[in-house]
Structure formats: structure tokens, C-alpha cells
Write a protein that holds these residues in place. Structure first.
Motif, mmCIF file in Angstrom:
data_model
loop_
_atom_site.group_PDB
_atom_site.id
_atom_site.type_symbol
_atom_site.label_atom_id
_atom_site.label_comp_id
_atom_site.label_asym_id
_atom_site.label_seq_id
_atom_site.Cartn_x
_atom_site.Cartn_y
_atom_site.Cartn_z
ATOM 1 N N MET A 1 0.725 -1.311 -0.133
ATOM 2 C CA MET A 1 -0.010 0.077 0.088
ATOM 3 C C MET A 1 1.005 1.283 0.082
ATOM 4 S SD MET A 1 -2.521 1.219 2.931
ATOM 5 C CE MET A 1 -3.970 0.236 2.251
ATOM 6 N N LYS A 2 0.480 2.172 -0.623
ATOM 7 C CA LYS A 2 1.168 3.556 -0.670
ATOM 8 C C LYS A 2 0.539 4.397 0.042
ATOM 9 C CE LYS A 2 2.869 2.889 -5.323
ATOM 10 N NZ LYS A 2 3.613 3.885 -6.369
ATOM 11 N N ALA A 3 1.248 5.326 0.672
ATOM 12 C CA ALA A 3 0.805 6.548 1.645
ATOM 13 C C ALA A 3 1.677 7.761 1.457
ATOM 14 C CB ALA A 3 0.748 5.902 3.065
ATOM 15 N N THR A 4 0.983 8.639 1.392
ATOM 16 C CA THR A 4 1.650 10.130 1.511
ATOM 17 C C THR A 4 1.135 10.789 2.712
ATOM 18 O OG1 THR A 4 1.418 10.345 -0.937
ATOM 19 C CG2 THR A 4 1.872 12.330 0.421
ATOM 20 N N ILE A 5 2.259 11.196 3.311
ATOM 21 C CA ILE A 5 2.052 12.025 4.504
ATOM 22 C C ILE A 5 2.663 13.424 4.297
ATOM 23 C CG2 ILE A 5 4.256 11.042 5.581
ATOM 24 C CD1 ILE A 5 2.877 11.595 8.367
ATOM 25 N N TRP A 6 1.739 14.384 4.720
ATOM 26 C CA TRP A 6 2.097 16.055 4.541
ATOM 27 C C TRP A 6 2.408 16.245 6.143
ATOM 28 C CZ3 TRP A 6 -0.960 13.925 1.198
ATOM 29 C CH2 TRP A 6 -0.957 14.307 -0.125
ATOM 30 N N HIS A 7 3.752 16.174 6.162
ATOM 31 C CA HIS A 7 4.603 16.227 7.488
ATOM 32 C C HIS A 7 5.330 17.221 7.919
ATOM 33 C CE1 HIS A 7 7.111 13.988 10.431
ATOM 34 N NE2 HIS A 7 8.366 14.497 9.601
ATOM 35 N N ASN A 8 5.506 17.668 8.977
ATOM 36 C CA ASN A 8 6.458 18.681 9.617
ATOM 37 C C ASN A 8 7.163 18.020 10.710
ATOM 38 O OD1 ASN A 8 7.735 20.667 11.215
ATOM 39 N ND2 ASN A 8 5.415 21.869 11.485
ATOM 40 N N PRO A 9 8.331 17.646 10.457
ATOM 41 C CA PRO A 9 9.447 17.112 11.384
ATOM 42 C C PRO A 9 9.595 17.674 12.850
ATOM 43 C CG PRO A 9 10.768 18.242 9.625
ATOM 44 C CD PRO A 9 9.082 18.441 9.239
ATOM 45 N N LYS A 10 9.166 19.008 12.965
ATOM 46 C CA LYS A 10 9.091 19.655 14.267
ATOM 47 C C LYS A 10 8.118 19.252 15.161
ATOM 48 C CE LYS A 10 12.103 23.177 12.940
ATOM 49 N NZ LYS A 10 12.189 24.867 12.723
ATOM 50 N N CYS A 11 6.985 18.604 14.507
ATOM 51 C CA CYS A 11 5.622 18.384 15.011
ATOM 52 C C CYS A 11 5.706 16.968 15.853
ATOM 53 C CB CYS A 11 4.629 18.365 14.289
ATOM 54 S SG CYS A 11 2.957 17.996 14.934
ATOM 55 N N GLY A 12 5.323 16.797 17.102
ATOM 56 C CA GLY A 12 5.566 15.479 17.819
ATOM 57 C C GLY A 12 4.560 14.305 17.080
ATOM 58 N N THR A 13 3.176 14.985 16.916
ATOM 59 C CA THR A 13 2.156 14.081 16.397
ATOM 60 C C THR A 13 2.512 13.552 14.798
ATOM 61 O OG1 THR A 13 0.533 15.100 17.763
ATOM 62 C CG2 THR A 13 -0.190 14.024 15.813
ATOM 63 N N SER A 14 3.047 14.581 14.353
ATOM 64 C CA SER A 14 3.402 14.071 12.887
ATOM 65 C C SER A 14 4.537 13.266 12.858
ATOM 66 C CB SER A 14 3.978 15.199 12.177
ATOM 67 O OG SER A 14 4.038 15.263 10.649
ATOM 68 N N ARG A 15 5.597 13.259 13.767
ATOM 69 C CA ARG A 15 6.838 12.410 13.680
ATOM 70 C C ARG A 15 6.086 11.124 14.165
ATOM 71 N NH1 ARG A 15 9.235 16.641 16.463
ATOM 72 N NH2 ARG A 15 8.942 15.601 18.410
ATOM 73 N N LYS A 16 5.166 10.832 15.074
ATOM 74 C CA LYS A 16 4.638 9.626 15.576
ATOM 75 C C LYS A 16 3.803 9.024 14.513
ATOM 76 C CE LYS A 16 4.241 10.943 20.377
ATOM 77 N NZ LYS A 16 3.463 11.713 21.344
ATOM 78 N N THR A 17 2.936 9.643 13.977
ATOM 79 C CA THR A 17 2.220 9.116 12.727
ATOM 80 C C THR A 17 3.300 8.668 11.562
ATOM 81 O OG1 THR A 17 0.393 10.814 13.273
ATOM 82 C CG2 THR A 17 0.674 9.515 10.898
ATOM 83 N N LEU A 18 4.511 9.293 11.348
ATOM 84 C CA LEU A 18 5.394 9.134 10.281
ATOM 85 C C LEU A 18 5.958 7.617 10.748
ATOM 86 C CD1 LEU A 18 6.936 9.135 7.865
ATOM 87 C CD2 LEU A 18 8.216 10.592 8.869
ATOM 88 N N GLU A 33 7.173 17.508 2.986
ATOM 89 C CA GLU A 33 7.504 18.354 4.389
ATOM 90 C C GLU A 33 6.825 19.523 3.726
ATOM 91 O OE1 GLU A 33 11.141 18.910 6.285
ATOM 92 O OE2 GLU A 33 11.638 16.876 5.866
ATOM 93 N N TYR A 34 5.619 19.803 3.982
ATOM 94 C CA TYR A 34 4.640 20.759 3.385
ATOM 95 C C TYR A 34 4.948 22.215 3.552
ATOM 96 C CZ TYR A 34 2.572 21.493 7.918
ATOM 97 O OH TYR A 34 2.359 21.800 9.221
ATOM 98 N N LEU A 35 6.051 22.381 4.810
ATOM 99 C CA LEU A 35 6.311 23.713 4.998
ATOM 100 C C LEU A 35 7.489 24.204 3.934
ATOM 101 C CD1 LEU A 35 6.775 23.925 8.797
ATOM 102 C CD2 LEU A 35 4.872 24.906 7.344
ATOM 103 N N LYS A 36 8.377 23.244 3.229
ATOM 104 C CA LYS A 36 8.897 23.248 2.135
ATOM 105 C C LYS A 36 8.378 23.113 0.770
ATOM 106 C CE LYS A 36 13.149 21.832 4.950
ATOM 107 N NZ LYS A 36 13.900 20.556 4.891
ATOM 108 N N ASP A 37 7.442 22.289 0.712
ATOM 109 C CA ASP A 37 6.787 22.001 -0.653
ATOM 110 C C ASP A 37 5.292 21.960 -0.144
ATOM 111 O OD1 ASP A 37 6.245 21.127 -3.141
ATOM 112 O OD2 ASP A 37 6.709 19.109 -2.619
ATOM 113 N N PRO A 38 4.462 23.119 -0.162
ATOM 114 C CA PRO A 38 3.248 23.191 0.280
ATOM 115 C C PRO A 38 2.258 22.694 -0.853
ATOM 116 C CG PRO A 38 3.924 25.437 -0.122
ATOM 117 C CD PRO A 38 5.109 24.441 -0.398
ATOM 118 N N PRO A 39 1.446 22.211 -0.495
ATOM 119 C CA PRO A 39 0.202 21.391 -1.677
ATOM 120 C C PRO A 39 -0.542 22.648 -2.343
ATOM 121 C CG PRO A 39 -0.633 21.344 0.689
ATOM 122 C CD PRO A 39 0.768 21.713 0.657
ATOM 123 N N THR A 40 -0.705 22.602 -3.390
ATOM 124 C CA THR A 40 -1.742 23.626 -4.343
ATOM 125 C C THR A 40 -2.845 23.651 -3.793
ATOM 126 O OG1 THR A 40 -2.696 21.895 -5.695
ATOM 127 C CG2 THR A 40 -0.377 23.099 -6.443
#
Length: 114
Positions: A1-18, A33-40
Motif C-alpha cells: 500500500m502507498k501512503a503520502t504524509i504531509w509532514h512537519n518534522p518539528k511536530c511530535g504528532t506528525s513524527r509519531k504518525t510517520l 514536508e509541506y512547509l518546504k513543498d506546500p500543496p496547491t
């Protein structure tokens, strides 16, 4: 299965999800890393529609000026435009799989997508 995560490495919840995603051998994870590469605007609208939440529900309030800007009460288009212009306003992490999309707060929400 493929998964895409819009992630912030400074966020604890985001790190735990990853970590949950990476620890499952059946999951091929793409990290954005959506802060560097934001979605349209269109991608963000699609993610929220697929998650069955409004842009306002996906708005990050803590640590942002969203309330001062009146964004919690703004229309969806205004919120989406603000998020694209200032991606710190996007609540994280968003995860997309073939089973759907979820705002994974708390991180165990990701298990519903696997």
C-alpha cells in the motif's frame, strides 16, 4: 500500500504518525514536508474533501495568527488561499492512502487508512 504524509518534522504528532507508517512493512511512504513543498490550493481542497472535513477544520490555530486574521470564521476559499500562502496554517499530519484521507490527530487515526 502507498501512503503520502504531509509532514512537519518539528511536530511530535506528525513524527509519531510517520513512525507508525514506516514501521509497517506493507506501506510505501512518501513524505512531503509541506512547509518546504506546500500543496496547491486544488490538492488541499481535494484532501479535505476526501477526509470529509472543511478547510476550517483543517486550520491550525495553535502557534499561528489564524484567529487574529479571522480565518476560523472565514469562507472555505479564503482559508484555502491563506493556507497556500502560509502553509504553517495547515494542521498536520494529513495522510492519504487508497482507502482515503485523514487528519491524523491523534496519530492512531492513521490506522483507519491502512
Amino acid at each position: 500500500m502507498k501512503a503520502t504524509i504531509w509532514h512537519n518534522p518539528k511536530c511530535g504528532t506528525s513524527r509519531k504518525t510517520l513512525a507508525i507508517l514506516e514501521n509497517l512493512s506493507k506501506v510505501d511512504v512518501t513524505v512531503v514536508e509541506y512547509l518546504k513543498d506546500p500543496p496547491t490550493r486544488d490538492k488541499l481542497a481535494q484532501l479535505y474533501a476526501d477526509a470529509r472535513i472543511t478547510p476550517q477544520q483543517g486550520l491550525r490555530l495553535r502557534g499561528t495568527d489564524a484567529e487574529e486574521r479571522g480565518l476560523p470564521d472565514a469562507d472555505a476559499e479564503t482559508v484555502l488561499r491563506a493556507m497556500v500562502a502560509d502553509p504553517i496554517l495547515i494542521e498536520r499530519p494529513l495522510v492519504e492512502t487508497e482507502k482515503g484521507v485523514a487528519l491524523c490527530r491523534p496519530q492512531d487515526e492513521v490506522l483507519k487508512l491502512l
